[in-house]
Design an enzyme around this catalytic site. Structure first.
Site, PDB file in Angstrom:
ATOM      1  CG  ASP A  12      -1.832  -1.323   1.224  1.00 55.58           C
ATOM      2  OD1 ASP A  12      -2.494  -1.423   0.085  1.00 55.58           O
ATOM      3  OD2 ASP A  12      -1.992  -1.902   2.514  1.00 55.58           O
ATOM      4  CG  HIS A  40      -0.595  -1.839  -7.525  1.00 52.40           C
ATOM      5  ND1 HIS A  40       0.267  -2.340  -8.288  1.00 52.40           N
ATOM      6  CD2 HIS A  40      -0.393  -2.379  -6.280  1.00 52.40           C
ATOM      7  CE1 HIS A  40       1.117  -3.235  -7.477  1.00 52.40           C
ATOM      8  NE2 HIS A  40       0.862  -2.958  -6.364  1.00 52.40           N
TER       9      HIS A  40
END
Length: 425
Positions: A12, A40
């Site tokens: 992340d 993503h």
């Protein structure tokens, strides 16, 4: 040129945005490991997307996007993901390795049932079937994409797989067995869909290297979730390191010329395991709500991310594992609300100051040691010129750079594609 884009932390970090940006000057973008268990997030002129299996160059015209042999291909999820992209952009330039393996129905079921069985000792799985998938792959009972086209041997193989799987379902988990013929029907549909995309991508990429094409290798998650070097056992089931990227893409290891490791200006994590300096209560909620485009929540699961201030110890270790040649620092705009910004520069373990990242049992005992930096208390989102940053923000960047020992060459000032500084002075 071959460049790897990988995470320095727990995932992340903003790899999708950096890949999306760099794809503007690339010929190929390759996902080299993982599956639909992490996303993503991309925000560009087409909208906002959470890409789970598609490479982050999928929106850039002229770029060939490759799902490499190291990826766990969940075909049903991939179809839905491709539809969402096609709704905003008509053409998909995509290739799927004939040596990639297919995530089968029992992989997700075994993942779910095992987390249920473990109860309080669970690993915090996304329940996407990744651990059972890679278990089968390395036990040599997985199914390669190319095997879908083996009309003579496919049924026998699938039948053999489910003879074993059904014993586990029935006698370990007390669950309903799976009819292998139903799986075969699904695989036949998968075959029809995949046919136009399947190729010997390793051959194509090796040829591209000889032709001096630009190739981006896109990793999933981060160094601290790597099976060998992460916070084991609270890790993913594939290697998240740049060193594996050439294996997962099928190209020579010496081909990589640059490794861009991405790290946030603060720390986030999803899942179980040690997370030194984790913020709780009001401080944690405030950082979580300020972060991301709409808060720090997982792109795949929607789970609230665990948050902390920047961790020098963990990040420096992650950069070393990745072999980073440069750093992209993301989400610095999020910290604008702080009068003072704490940075974890060392750990205290059993009364001693420690500056090296240890194993999971050691990390559980670690307490953060902070140094304080002055905040800038103004909105910097969208700034694209380094000189336009307030003095305190530039001091924060240089302080982090000095502590981690790798040059910061990119600073992201917002979640959108061009909210970024590409020349850090």
């Amino acid at each position: 040129m071959v460049k790897a884009i990988v995470g320095a932390n727990w995932g992340d970090e903003g790899k999708g945005k950096i890949t999306d940006l760099l794809a503007e000057k690339a010929d190929y973008v390759v996902r080299f490991q993982g599956g639909s268990n992490a996303g993503h997030t991309i925000i560009n002129e087409y909208g906002k997307f959470a890409l789970h299996q598609l490479p982050s160059g999928i929106f850039t015209d002229g770029v060939v996007n490759v799902i490499g042999n190291g990826v766990a291909v969940n075909v049903e999820y991939l179809i839905e993901e491709m539809k969402s992209v096609e709704s905003a952009k008509k053409e998909l330039n995509l290739l799927i390795s004939n040596r990639a393996q297919i995530l089968l129905p029992h992989h997700i079921l075994l993942d779910v049932y095992e987390e249920e069985r473990l109860g309080d000792k669970k690993f915090g799985s996304t329940k996407s079937g990744i651990a059972p998938f890679y278990s089968d792959k390395y036990a040599k009972v997985g199914l390669q994409v190319g095997e879908l086209f083996d009309n003579d041997g496919l049924e026998e193989k699938i039948k053999g797989i489910y003879e074993k799987v059904n014993v586990i379902l029935k006698h370990l988990y007390n669950k309903e067995e799976i009819n292998y013929k139903d799986v075969l029907k699904t695989l036949e549909e998968n075959k029809k869909f995949l046919t136009k995309y399947v190729a010997d991508t390793s051959l194509i990429l090796r040829k591209a290297i000889k032709e001096n094409k630009t190739i981006l290798l896109e990793g999933q998650l981060g160094a601290l979730k790597d099976t060998d070097h992460g916070i084991y056992p609270y890790v993913t089931s594939s290697s998240t390191l740049a060193g594996y990227s050439t294996v997962g893409a099928g190209i020579p290891p010496y081909a990589i010329q640059n490794i861009v490791a991405v790290t946030k200006a603060y720390s986030t994590a999803v899942g179980e395991g040690p997370f030194v300096g984790e913020l709780f209560g009001e401080a944690g909620e405030l950082l979580r709500e300020k972060g991301g485009d709409k808060g720090e929540y997982g792109a795949t699961t929607g789970r609230a991310r665990r948050v902390a201030y920047f961790d020098v110890v963990a990040t420096r270790y992650g950069l070393q594992c990745q072999g980073a040649t440069e750093v992209a620092l993301t989400a610095i705009d999020v910290l604008a609300y702080l009068e003072e910004i704490p940075v974890c520069v060392a750990y205290e373990i059993d009364g001693e100051r420690v500056e090296d990242f240890g194993t999971t049992p050691e990390l559980y005992k670690a307490k953060p040691i902070y140094e304080m930096l002055k905040g800038w208390k103004c909105d910097i989102r969208g700034i694209t010129n380094y000189d336009d940053l307030p003095k305190e923000a530039k001091e924060y960047v240089k302080y982090i750079e000095e502590k981690i020992g790798v040059p910061i060459k990119t600073v992201s000032t917002g979640p959108k594609r061009h909210e970024i500084i590409t020349e850090v002075k």
